[in-house]
Write an enzyme that holds these catalytic residues in place. Structure first.
Site, mmCIF file in Angstrom:
data_model
loop_
_atom_site.group_PDB
_atom_site.id
_atom_site.type_symbol
_atom_site.label_atom_id
_atom_site.label_comp_id
_atom_site.label_asym_id
_atom_site.label_seq_id
_atom_site.Cartn_x
_atom_site.Cartn_y
_atom_site.Cartn_z
ATOM 1 C CB CYS A 140 -0.897 0.004 1.233
ATOM 2 S SG CYS A 140 -1.700 -1.537 1.473
HETATM 3 N N1 SAJ Z 1 6.861 2.350 8.497
HETATM 4 C C1 SAJ Z 1 7.968 3.093 8.869
HETATM 5 N N2 SAJ Z 1 7.835 4.052 9.825
HETATM 6 C C2 SAJ Z 1 6.625 4.304 10.424
HETATM 7 C C3 SAJ Z 1 5.498 3.538 10.023
HETATM 8 C C4 SAJ Z 1 5.638 2.572 9.066
HETATM 9 O O1 SAJ Z 1 9.075 2.885 8.349
HETATM 10 O O2 SAJ Z 1 6.565 5.168 11.305
HETATM 11 C C5 SAJ Z 1 6.996 1.340 7.452
HETATM 12 C C6 SAJ Z 1 6.570 -0.041 7.907
HETATM 13 O O3 SAJ Z 1 7.644 -0.728 8.485
HETATM 14 C C7 SAJ Z 1 6.136 -0.687 6.595
HETATM 15 C C8 SAJ Z 1 5.583 0.486 5.796
HETATM 16 O O4 SAJ Z 1 6.120 1.668 6.401
HETATM 17 O O5 SAJ Z 1 7.260 -1.220 5.930
HETATM 18 C C9 SAJ Z 1 4.058 0.548 5.802
HETATM 19 O O6 SAJ Z 1 3.691 0.561 7.147
HETATM 20 P P1 SAJ Z 1 2.148 0.702 7.609
HETATM 21 O O7 SAJ Z 1 2.117 0.768 9.104
HETATM 22 O O8 SAJ Z 1 1.491 1.798 6.880
HETATM 23 O O9 SAJ Z 1 1.588 -0.716 7.260
HETATM 24 P P2 SAJ Z 1 0.655 -1.298 6.109
HETATM 25 O O10 SAJ Z 1 1.087 -0.805 4.791
HETATM 26 O O11 SAJ Z 1 0.551 -2.757 6.332
HETATM 27 O O12 SAJ Z 1 -0.784 -0.786 6.484
HETATM 28 C C10 SAJ Z 1 -1.201 0.420 6.061
HETATM 29 C C11 SAJ Z 1 -2.167 0.875 7.127
HETATM 30 N N3 SAJ Z 1 -1.389 1.205 8.317
HETATM 31 C C12 SAJ Z 1 -1.774 2.036 9.284
HETATM 32 O O13 SAJ Z 1 -2.738 2.762 9.165
HETATM 33 C C13 SAJ Z 1 -1.004 2.008 10.568
HETATM 34 C C14 SAJ Z 1 -2.918 1.937 6.493
HETATM 35 O O14 SAJ Z 1 -2.058 2.913 6.016
HETATM 36 C C15 SAJ Z 1 -3.756 1.351 5.399
HETATM 37 O O15 SAJ Z 1 -5.012 1.035 5.954
HETATM 38 C C16 SAJ Z 1 -3.185 0.099 4.776
HETATM 39 O O16 SAJ Z 1 -1.798 0.266 4.769
HETATM 40 C C17 SAJ Z 1 -3.720 -0.009 3.375
HETATM 41 O O17 SAJ Z 1 -4.162 -1.081 3.062
HETATM 42 O O18 SAJ Z 1 -3.703 0.976 2.662
#
Ligand code: SAJ
Length: 438
Positions: A275
């Protein structure tokens, strides 16, 4: 003259509606389960027979959907799976939850959505509600879905009803699931909004209607662009803090003490998942077609995609301090999944780090309790090794890429010589190993 809207609303109200969900993945299956729990007759469609067979046996393959939740719904007949689009011929609702990846050229790959829409067109009939859930660029629902449904003279908002509702699944989130995550819905017409709201009301706690499908498509892109840009910001902060000799983790945690106007994000080895690295590029692609450059998206993507290379630099510097080169070193990678405590490696930065270290001549092995094996370039497969004291001691350097809860910092510190910690997993550095943190 049949009032198809009222007929649909009545079927949704008395739960006699038959709901088809296309794509039994991390989005479609949890949604199908909530529709079934709400009392609808749900048919989950997937192109993979193995998935369909598992679902019809009441067995889940999605960690966020326990088999104990799924099985009763299959047994009661509220949920069944099929590979045959013809089984949706009498559906009152069809929800499209198929992937929207990027091509190698970083532009949208709409092939799954188009294929699904073409199949839905074949079973389209008066009284049908079609909802697109796949994350996509603003305009997709109106430009790709609608034309395929009205080709036989059906009118949107009168005979067929079309909406967009972005999925908000956060894999591995123990608190928020489909039911208690507010659901944004946008319809082509007010009657479409009324129908899609009626569909979701018994299946989710809160429905949030917006004025159009494009607004709903844009809501999702804002949500994920917000994350990608803020992660890019904090990744650049990490690089700047390293130059300044300041602990970025201390700075973020202290900034997070501000009770308003700040939201902590944390640096990492890169941006993984299906995503956040991808969705914002759907938006910037669309805007390029409108002669506008989405600078924040492009800059965030540039910084986030550079982070694996930054990790390699940290490894090289750390080994250099020990008088070693990457070439010929044994390097252990801890965690291949794209975030903690899940088994998904899509777009995982760990894959890049593993490949980049191999390209520099290191002998690389990995451990991930959630990922038994990964496919590498050249059609090679690498298998997770057991995390033992012996394996750690053999490594010239251990890189913590995914901070799975399973990893015990004390065990790592006791048995490893050198640790590059990209997730601040090793908070206290008492122990034998020398630790370099992102
Ligand atoms: N990440 C960082 N630093 C942060 C947060 C995340 O480096 O502070 C990295 C994570 O390790 C990962 C990536 O970013 O590799 C994405 O992280 P994520 O927490 O956004 O996880 P996803 O992609 O599984 O889930 C996200 C959802 N996450 C949250 O809302 C916390 C949301 O954005 C969406 O509902 C979902 O993608 C989607 O399906 O779009």
């Amino acid at each position: 003259m049949t009032d198809y809207k009222q007929q649909l609303l009545d079927r949704l109200e008395n739960r006699t509606a038959k709901v088809g969900v296309i794509g039994m993945g991390y989005v479609g299956l949890p949604l199908a389960v909530e529709f079934a729990r709400a009392g609808y007759q749900v048919v989950g469609l997937d192109v993979l027979p193995d998935k369909v067979a598992m679902l019809n046996a009441g067995k889940s393959y999605i960690p966020d959907v326990p088999t104990e939740t799924l099985a009763p719904l299959v047994e009661s007949g509220h949920l069944r799976a099929t590979t045959t689009y013809g089984d949706l011929i009498d559906a009152d609702v069809i929800s499209i939850c198929v992937p929207t990846p990027l091509r190698k050229t970083k532009d949208p790959d709409m092939s799954y959505v188009i294929a699904a829409a073409d199949e839905v067109a074949k079973v389209c009939h008066a009284g049908l509600l079609v909802v697109l859930e796949s994350t996509t660029y603003p305009g997709t629902t109106d430009e790709v879905i609608v034309p395929r449904l009205i080709k036989d003279g059906l009118a949107v908002g009168k005979d067929v009803f079309v909406a967009f509702s972005p999925e908000r699944v956060d894999p591995g989130n123990p608190t928020y699931g489909v039911y208690n995550t507010p659901k944004v819905v946008g319809g082509v017409t007010p009657a479409c909004v009324e129908a899609v709201t009626k569909l979701y009301e018994p299946a989710v706690e809160t429905v949030v209607p917006v004025s159009s499908t494009a607004a709903a498509e844009m809501v999702k892109l804002l949500e994920n662009t917000f994350r990608a840009v803020n992660i890019g910001l904090v990744n650049e902060m990490a690089i700047m803090c390293a130059r300044l000799g300041v602990d970025v983790w201390e700075v973020i945690n202290a900034a997070a003490s501000k009770p308003f106007g700040f939201m902590p994000f944390y640096p990492g080895p890169g941006l993984g998942g299906h995503c956040i690295p991808i969705d914002p590029l759907y938006l910037s692609w669309k805007l390029r077609a409108l002669n506008y450059t989405a600078r924040f998206i492009d800059l965030a993507s540039e910084i986030n995609t550079s982070m694996p290379y930054y990790v390699i630099d940290l490894v090289m510097e750390a080994l250099n301090d020990d008088g070693k080169s990457v070439k010929g070193s044994k390097i252990g990678v801890l965690g291949m999944a794209y975030k903690r405590d899940i088994d998904d490696v899509r777009e995982s930065p760990a894959l890049d780090i593993h490949e980049l270290l191999e390209e520099k001549g290191a002998s690389v092995t990995f451990n991930d309790p959630y990922v038994p094996n990964v496919r590498l370039s050249g059609n090679r497969t690498a298998t997770s090794v057991e995390l033992t004291a012996e394996w750690l001691a053999e490594q010239d350097c251990v890189v913590i890429v995914t901070d799975h809860t399973d990893y015990d910092p004390a065990f790592l510190l006791e048995h490893a010589k050198l640790i590059v910690d990209t997730r601040n997993k090793i908070k206290k550095q008492t122990g034998n190993a020398r630790v370099v943190t992102l």
